[in-house]
Write a protein that holds these residues in place. Structure first.
Motif, mmCIF file in Angstrom:
data_model
loop_
_atom_site.group_PDB
_atom_site.id
_atom_site.type_symbol
_atom_site.label_atom_id
_atom_site.label_comp_id
_atom_site.label_asym_id
_atom_site.label_seq_id
_atom_site.Cartn_x
_atom_site.Cartn_y
_atom_site.Cartn_z
ATOM 1 N N VAL A 12 0.855 -1.191 0.000
ATOM 2 C CA VAL A 12 0.000 0.000 0.000
ATOM 3 C C VAL A 12 0.890 1.240 0.000
ATOM 4 C CG1 VAL A 12 -1.923 -1.102 1.205
ATOM 5 C CG2 VAL A 12 -0.172 0.040 2.525
ATOM 6 N N VAL A 13 0.366 2.339 -0.555
ATOM 7 C CA VAL A 13 1.046 3.633 -0.512
ATOM 8 C C VAL A 13 0.297 4.494 0.485
ATOM 9 C CG1 VAL A 13 1.685 5.698 -1.819
ATOM 10 C CG2 VAL A 13 1.828 3.450 -2.896
ATOM 11 N N ILE A 14 1.039 5.067 1.435
ATOM 12 C CA ILE A 14 0.441 5.856 2.516
ATOM 13 C C ILE A 14 1.033 7.255 2.526
ATOM 14 C CG2 ILE A 14 0.219 6.056 5.034
ATOM 15 C CD1 ILE A 14 0.267 3.018 5.159
ATOM 16 N N LYS A 15 0.167 8.247 2.722
ATOM 17 C CA LYS A 15 0.618 9.617 2.942
ATOM 18 C C LYS A 15 0.628 9.831 4.455
ATOM 19 C CE LYS A 15 -0.298 14.427 2.030
ATOM 20 N NZ LYS A 15 -1.166 15.404 1.389
ATOM 21 N N PRO A 16 1.838 9.947 5.065
ATOM 22 C CA PRO A 16 1.917 10.123 6.515
ATOM 23 C C PRO A 16 1.247 11.429 6.961
ATOM 24 C CG PRO A 16 4.067 9.572 5.603
ATOM 25 C CD PRO A 16 3.155 9.866 4.450
ATOM 26 N N VAL A 33 14.780 16.201 15.445
ATOM 27 C CA VAL A 33 14.160 15.799 16.713
ATOM 28 C C VAL A 33 12.683 15.441 16.575
ATOM 29 C CG1 VAL A 33 15.767 17.105 18.131
ATOM 30 C CG2 VAL A 33 13.614 18.154 17.430
ATOM 31 N N LYS A 34 12.128 15.628 15.392
ATOM 32 C CA LYS A 34 10.727 15.262 15.180
ATOM 33 C C LYS A 34 10.590 13.747 15.176
ATOM 34 C CE LYS A 34 9.587 19.145 12.241
ATOM 35 N NZ LYS A 34 9.235 19.509 10.880
ATOM 36 N N GLU A 35 9.495 13.261 15.762
ATOM 37 C CA GLU A 35 9.234 11.826 15.721
ATOM 38 C C GLU A 35 8.735 11.438 14.343
ATOM 39 O OE1 GLU A 35 7.071 9.773 18.676
ATOM 40 O OE2 GLU A 35 7.773 11.097 20.260
ATOM 41 N N LYS A 36 9.104 10.249 13.928
ATOM 42 C CA LYS A 36 8.666 9.724 12.637
ATOM 43 C C LYS A 36 7.174 9.428 12.719
ATOM 44 C CE LYS A 36 9.939 6.225 9.316
ATOM 45 N NZ LYS A 36 10.735 5.063 9.026
ATOM 46 N N PRO A 37 6.382 9.850 11.723
ATOM 47 C CA PRO A 37 4.936 9.578 11.766
ATOM 48 C C PRO A 37 4.648 8.088 11.800
ATOM 49 C CG PRO A 37 5.480 11.069 9.955
ATOM 50 C CD PRO A 37 6.773 10.573 10.529
ATOM 51 N N GLU A 76 10.336 5.053 2.475
ATOM 52 C CA GLU A 76 9.907 6.428 2.186
ATOM 53 C C GLU A 76 10.385 6.813 0.794
ATOM 54 O OE1 GLU A 76 11.650 8.691 5.328
ATOM 55 O OE2 GLU A 76 10.237 7.939 6.815
ATOM 56 N N PHE A 77 9.556 7.583 0.083
ATOM 57 C CA PHE A 77 9.935 8.104 -1.227
ATOM 58 C C PHE A 77 9.151 9.378 -1.507
ATOM 59 C CE2 PHE A 77 6.255 5.525 -2.009
ATOM 60 C CZ PHE A 77 5.591 6.116 -3.073
ATOM 61 N N LYS A 78 9.593 10.125 -2.529
ATOM 62 C CA LYS A 78 8.917 11.354 -2.931
ATOM 63 C C LYS A 78 8.286 11.149 -4.293
ATOM 64 C CE LYS A 78 10.770 15.481 -0.898
ATOM 65 N NZ LYS A 78 11.479 16.727 -1.132
ATOM 66 N N LEU A 79 7.074 11.667 -4.460
ATOM 67 C CA LEU A 79 6.388 11.648 -5.743
ATOM 68 C C LEU A 79 5.727 13.003 -5.906
ATOM 69 C CD1 LEU A 79 5.572 9.883 -8.187
ATOM 70 C CD2 LEU A 79 3.493 9.319 -6.946
ATOM 71 N N VAL A 85 5.021 6.814 1.812
ATOM 72 C CA VAL A 85 5.615 5.576 2.314
ATOM 73 C C VAL A 85 4.921 4.411 1.616
ATOM 74 C CG1 VAL A 85 6.026 4.147 4.358
ATOM 75 C CG2 VAL A 85 5.991 6.627 4.585
ATOM 76 N N ILE A 86 5.707 3.431 1.164
ATOM 77 C CA ILE A 86 5.127 2.209 0.609
ATOM 78 C C ILE A 86 5.517 1.055 1.541
ATOM 79 C CG2 ILE A 86 7.079 1.720 -0.930
ATOM 80 C CD1 ILE A 86 4.898 0.717 -2.970
ATOM 81 N N MET A 87 4.542 0.218 1.878
ATOM 82 C CA MET A 87 4.791 -0.883 2.814
ATOM 83 C C MET A 87 3.853 -2.032 2.538
ATOM 84 S SD MET A 87 3.038 0.564 6.316
ATOM 85 C CE MET A 87 3.959 2.069 6.264
ATOM 86 N N ARG A 88 4.151 -3.162 3.146
ATOM 87 C CA ARG A 88 3.278 -4.329 3.054
ATOM 88 C C ARG A 88 2.075 -4.130 3.974
ATOM 89 N NH1 ARG A 88 5.063 -8.536 0.285
ATOM 90 N NH2 ARG A 88 7.260 -8.663 -0.210
ATOM 91 N N GLU A 89 0.961 -4.725 3.609
ATOM 92 C CA GLU A 89 -0.247 -4.637 4.419
ATOM 93 C C GLU A 89 0.004 -5.173 5.828
ATOM 94 O OE1 GLU A 89 -4.947 -5.651 3.949
ATOM 95 O OE2 GLU A 89 -3.529 -7.229 3.427
ATOM 96 N N SER A 90 0.878 -6.150 5.968
ATOM 97 C CA SER A 90 1.141 -6.742 7.292
ATOM 98 C C SER A 90 1.831 -5.766 8.256
ATOM 99 C CB SER A 90 1.986 -8.013 7.132
ATOM 100 O OG SER A 90 3.218 -7.708 6.509
ATOM 101 N N ASP A 91 2.411 -4.666 7.733
ATOM 102 C CA ASP A 91 3.025 -3.654 8.595
ATOM 103 C C ASP A 91 1.995 -2.680 9.174
ATOM 104 O OD1 ASP A 91 5.636 -4.602 8.372
ATOM 105 O OD2 ASP A 91 5.961 -3.512 6.506
ATOM 106 N N ILE A 92 0.766 -2.755 8.673
ATOM 107 C CA ILE A 92 -0.305 -1.901 9.189
ATOM 108 C C ILE A 92 -0.842 -2.556 10.463
ATOM 109 C CG2 ILE A 92 -2.605 -0.968 8.760
ATOM 110 C CD1 ILE A 92 -1.824 -0.860 5.782
#
Length: 97
Positions: A12-16, A33-37, A76-79, A85-92
Motif C-alpha cells: 500500500v502507498v500511505i501519505k503520513p 528531533v521530530k518523531e517519525k509519523p 519512504e519516497f517522494k512523488l 511511504v510504501i509498505m506491506r499490508e502486514s506492517d499496518i
C-alpha cells in the motif's frame, strides 16, 4: 495520485500525517528531533498477495482508510514533491475510525 503509482502484491502507498512543527511551548522543532509519523491515509492499494495455491487474497484496507503502522515500516519516497511511504499490508497495525 493513485493513477501515477500502482503498488504490487500486498503493498500500500500511505501519505503520513504531518507532525507538529512547533512544540506546545512555542519552540520550533528541527527535522532531527521530530518523531517519525506512525499514522496516515492510504492513497493506493495493490491487488493483494497470492496464496500458495495461486489464489488472490483480498486486501483488508482500501483507499481513503486512516491507519496506524509500525514506526520503522516501509520505504519512504517522494512523488511530485509529496513525502509518501510504501509498505506491506502486514506492517499496518490498525485502522482508525
Amino acid at each position: 495520485m493513485a493513477a501515477k503509482i500502482e503498488p504490487l502484491g500486498d503493498r500500500v502507498v500511505i501519505k503520513p500525517t504531518p507532525k507538529e512543527e512547533v512544540s506546545k511551548g512555542g519552540i520550533v522543532l528541527p527535522d532531527t528531533v521530530k518523531e517519525k509519523p506512525q499514522d496516515g491515509e492510504i492513497l493506493a492499494v495493490g491487488p493483494g498477495r497470492l496464496s500458495e495455491d495461486g489464489k488472490r487474497i483480498a486486501m483488508e484496507v482500501k483507499v481513503g482508510d486512516k491507519v496506524l503502522y509500525s514506526k520503522y515500516a516501509g520505504t519512504e519516497f517522494k512523488l511530485d514533491d509529496e513525502e509518501l511511504v510504501i509498505m506491506r499490508e502486514s506492517d499496518i497495525l490498525a485502522k482508525k475510525s
